[in-house]
Design an enzyme around this catalytic site. Structure first.
Site, PDB file in Angstrom:
ATOM      1  N   LEU A   8      46.037  38.707  39.019  1.00 45.69           N
ATOM      2  CA  LEU A   8      46.153  39.499  40.250  1.00 45.69           C
ATOM      3  C   LEU A   8      44.763  39.679  40.841  1.00 45.69           C
ATOM      4  O   LEU A   8      43.882  40.211  40.164  1.00 45.69           O
ATOM      5  CB  LEU A   8      46.706  40.864  39.816  1.00 45.69           C
ATOM      6  N   HIS A   9      44.543  39.217  42.063  1.00 46.97           N
ATOM      7  CA  HIS A   9      43.237  39.485  42.671  1.00 46.97           C
ATOM      8  C   HIS A   9      43.212  39.467  44.195  1.00 46.97           C
ATOM      9  O   HIS A   9      42.163  39.705  44.785  1.00 46.97           O
ATOM     10  CB  HIS A   9      42.179  38.504  42.146  1.00 46.97           C
TER      11      HIS A   9
END
Ligand code: UD1
Ligand code: UDP
Length: 365
Positions: free
Chosen positions: A207-208
């Protein structure tokens, strides 16, 4: 002799330039190579580890730009790269992907009248709130050699008025790296390190994207979904530094402390990550490259985004868009746990030979 100057800066760039440099370096009488690292990513686990894992040679220059705002980071790369280009006088600048370093390098080279080759050209999410979408549009408009991974990308470029003679459908260079490294990944010690077995059921999470992690409410909603999913299946979460910083700033650590089956670990090197990705029950991600890798690996992928610039991973691969709605994410994850492996086809020319096709074109620069 053709002098090719390659520019890398962020994690996904290293897997994309490596296969092309390998093929170029097989012919030292025809090509000379020079590698610039912009320094956009600088932590050992976001940069150095990939040079070791891939056997990519050390950069000839590091511009050390580090993190800042979009304009500052892009501008800093441009200022420092211009000096290198004036000194090195390459015949071609090779850029990959869609990060700020890619954009800065394309603008700087084009203004010095150095032809630009863009690997991974033509991808469009049609969402200009994504910084990468702006980078893709500008880089493609400035490039002379546009190497596309899929036929939809050719269509996108034609629609933007790019002449056919500049567009080369060559396949997906990241898959060259994946195919080369799979045997190494099978020997990774990451399962031992995590006390896991290849046959165990687990989910892998990355997740980024700013749209997911920079917004307090959206990140909270995603974490709530993860809290529920980890009650059914362990989740391994190599955490991106942007996301780690946000969880800290938003004060979300107490939520995560309750999640005993959500294992947050530092970002992984390519070989260890590929090992976990290959054997995962499913992957949850907002990454671009991981949508492609899971398609080839045949591992179900739930993409926590509303759109994708990589539609073949949905139409032919294992990818599903689930956005950031808590109930939708949970339902999709539970559905995978209850169903058979998805049918998938490997997209055209994702065959491990893309770099060779690219270098055939570069022969005539
Ligand atoms: C960048 C790319 C994105 C890509 C991602 C891959 C742009 C606009 N974004 O996003 O397309 O998917 O890389 O991982 O180019 N940080 C560290 N150490 C590092 C690097 C970053 O701590 O080595 C932290 C800093 O707090 C920094 C933040 O992460 O401010 C974001 O880094 P940045 O390179 O600006 O964007 P990414 O989110 O990594
Ligand atoms: N990756 C990795 N270690 C990790 C997470 C990802 O090696 O901890 C690899 C992944 O296999 C893929 C690439 O990094 O090859 C994707 O990069 P990222 O998700 O950072 O960027 P994006 O593809 O979204 O631009």
């Amino acid at each position: 002799m053709i002098k090719v100057l390659g520019v890398v800066g962020a994690r996904p760039n290293f897997m994309k330039i490596d296969p092309v440099f390998r093929v170029l370096e097989r012919e030292p009488q025809k090509f000379s190579t020079f590698l610039v690292h912009t320094g956009q990513h600088y932590d050992d686990r976001m940069s150095k580890i990939f040079f070791l894992d891939l056997g990519l040679r050390a950069p000839d220059v590091n511009l050390d730009v580090g993190s800042s705002t979009h304009a500052e980071q892009t501008g800093m790369v441009m200022i420092r790269l211009e000096r290198v280009l004036l000194e090195q006088k390459p015949d071609l600048v090779l850029v990959v992907g869609d990060v700020n370093s890619t954009l800065a390098a394309a603008i700087t080279a084009a203004k010095l009248h150095i032809p630009v080759a863009h690997i991974e050209a033509g991808l469009r999410s049609f969402d200009r709130k994504m910084p990468e979408e702006i980078n893709r549009i500008v880089v493609d408009a400035l490039s002379t050699y546009l190497f596309t991974p899929s036929r939809d990308a050719n269509e996108n470029l034609r629609r933007e008025g790019i002449p056919d003679e500049h567009i080369y459908f060559v396949g997906n260079v990241m898959i060259d790296t994946l195919i080369r490294c799979r045997p190494l990944a099978e020997r990774s010690s990451i399962f031992n390190q995590l006390g896991l077995n290849k046959k165990d059921r687990y989910a892998l999470l990355t997740l980024h994207r700013p749209s997911n992690v920079d917004n307090r409410e959206i990140l909270a909603e995603i974490l709530e979904a993860l809290l529920k999913i980890q009650e059914e299946i362990p989740i391994i979460f190599p955490i991106h530094p942007r996301t780690k910083k946000r969880i800290w700033e938003f004060g979300f650590q107490p939520i995560l402390e309750k999640a005993h089956n959500l294992r947050i670990i530092p970002p992984l090197g390519y070989i260890d990550f590929l090992a976990l990705e290959s054997h995962a029950t499913f992957v949850l991600t907002d990454s671009g490259g991981i949508q492609e890798e899971t398609t080839v690996l045949g591992v179900p992928c739930l993409t926590l985004r509303e759109n994708t610039e990589r539609p073949v991973t949905i139409t032919q691969g294992t990818n599903q868009l689930v956005g950031h709605d808590k109930n939708k994410i949970i339902a999709a994850a539970f559905n995978i746990l209850d169903s058979q492996m998805p049918q998938r086809r490997i997209p055209e020319l994702w065959d491990g030979h893309t770099a060779e096709r690219i270098v055939e074109v570069l022969r005539n620069v």
